[in-house]
Design an enzyme around this catalytic site. Sequence first.
Site, PDB file in Angstrom:
ATOM      1  N   ASN A  58      19.687 -17.737  84.415  1.00  0.00           N
ATOM      2  CA  ASN A  58      21.035 -17.606  83.887  1.00  0.00           C
ATOM      3  C   ASN A  58      21.360 -18.632  82.805  1.00  0.00           C
ATOM      4  OD1 ASN A  58      24.072 -16.900  84.090  1.00  0.00           O
ATOM      5  ND2 ASN A  58      24.003 -19.082  84.597  1.00  0.00           N
ATOM      6  N   SER A  81      20.361 -11.098  80.905  1.00  0.00           N
ATOM      7  CA  SER A  81      20.333 -10.801  79.486  1.00  0.00           C
ATOM      8  C   SER A  81      21.773 -10.648  79.024  1.00  0.00           C
ATOM      9  CB  SER A  81      19.509  -9.532  79.224  1.00  0.00           C
ATOM     10  OG  SER A  81      19.478  -9.209  77.853  1.00  0.00           O
ATOM     11  N   TYR A 109      21.108 -15.043  68.809  1.00  0.00           N
ATOM     12  CA  TYR A 109      21.351 -14.776  70.230  1.00  0.00           C
ATOM     13  C   TYR A 109      20.712 -13.442  70.606  1.00  0.00           C
ATOM     14  CZ  TYR A 109      23.951 -13.829  74.550  1.00  0.00           C
ATOM     15  OH  TYR A 109      24.305 -13.526  75.845  1.00  0.00           O
ATOM     16  N   LYS A 166      17.619 -12.676  73.374  1.00  0.00           N
ATOM     17  CA  LYS A 166      17.818 -11.763  74.502  1.00  0.00           C
ATOM     18  C   LYS A 166      16.928 -10.530  74.389  1.00  0.00           C
ATOM     19  CE  LYS A 166      20.974 -14.004  76.881  1.00  0.00           C
ATOM     20  NZ  LYS A 166      20.661 -14.542  78.229  1.00  0.00           N
TER      21      LYS A 166
END
Length: 302
Positions: free
Chosen positions: A94, A149, A163, A167
């Site tokens: 996480n 994700s 970003y 991901k």
Amino acid sequence: MSGATSDDMGCCRVWFITGCSQGLGRALLEEVLASGERVVATARNPQSLHSLAMRYPKLQLLVLALDVTDRTQISDAFRSAKAHFGQVDVVVNNAGYGIQSEIEATPESEARRMMETLYWGAVHVTQEAVSIMRDVNHPHQGGLILNISSIGGYIGNATRGFYNSAKFALEGFTEAFNKEMLPEWNIRAVIIQPGGFNTEWGGSSMAYNKPHALSVQFRQMTKGKSVFNGDPCKAAQAIMQVADMREAPLRVQLGTDALMLVRSKALQTLEDTYRHEALAHSTNADGVDREAVMAKLGAVRA
């Protein structure tokens, strides 16, 4: 102190969660603890978890300092988890953060730091987790890895370029990982794709100021928290449901926004494949039986 007693500890899972100081990680940590299960809670600043450490016994909660960009710290954390609980059953990758910045305005050093955290951090945690789930847990017990994700791991957006890149990489890694795990190991990974949630995010950088620029429009649309639909506490409850599934799907969306955006892109991708099917077939070598190839690969025709 609240929480499970020592008599309860032998019959519940051990979770290993990164990025527990705030946001979704903190909500999930609290939900897992409230359910009576055991947790290794990690954060760059473990002092942020002091209040929970005072409420729950060490038989249920182990708080560790962990910066997921430091591979030595990752190894040490799993070594401590093994020594403390003897096993690790569910790992939640996480830890992360986000920035809102046009690609042109993002320093390369910042983009690389994001990749180190969101992608390589999760990769290294996963590698450590497998060694415990396969070699330390009871035979065939295996384990579950939940990779957090984002809808941004499936759909790219203006001001989220790096970003999105991190991901997207995490999702590709997760797909390949599942295909490498032998059935007898009973180790699997699930991609969790949250939509918009009221959690903490990082800073922003701006390169464009023209009102018609997509990045400017997206920035205006997302600058207020009211645009987000998600409740982190409800997301934590949903993640626990996923952890209880016997056959969880590869991807799980959290939030109506995430569900509809993923569904829309998947349908558009499928539509595009049919519209340009002839172009794809045109590159086959002479003599290739395209129908045979399609049948072999399990193609579904409209």
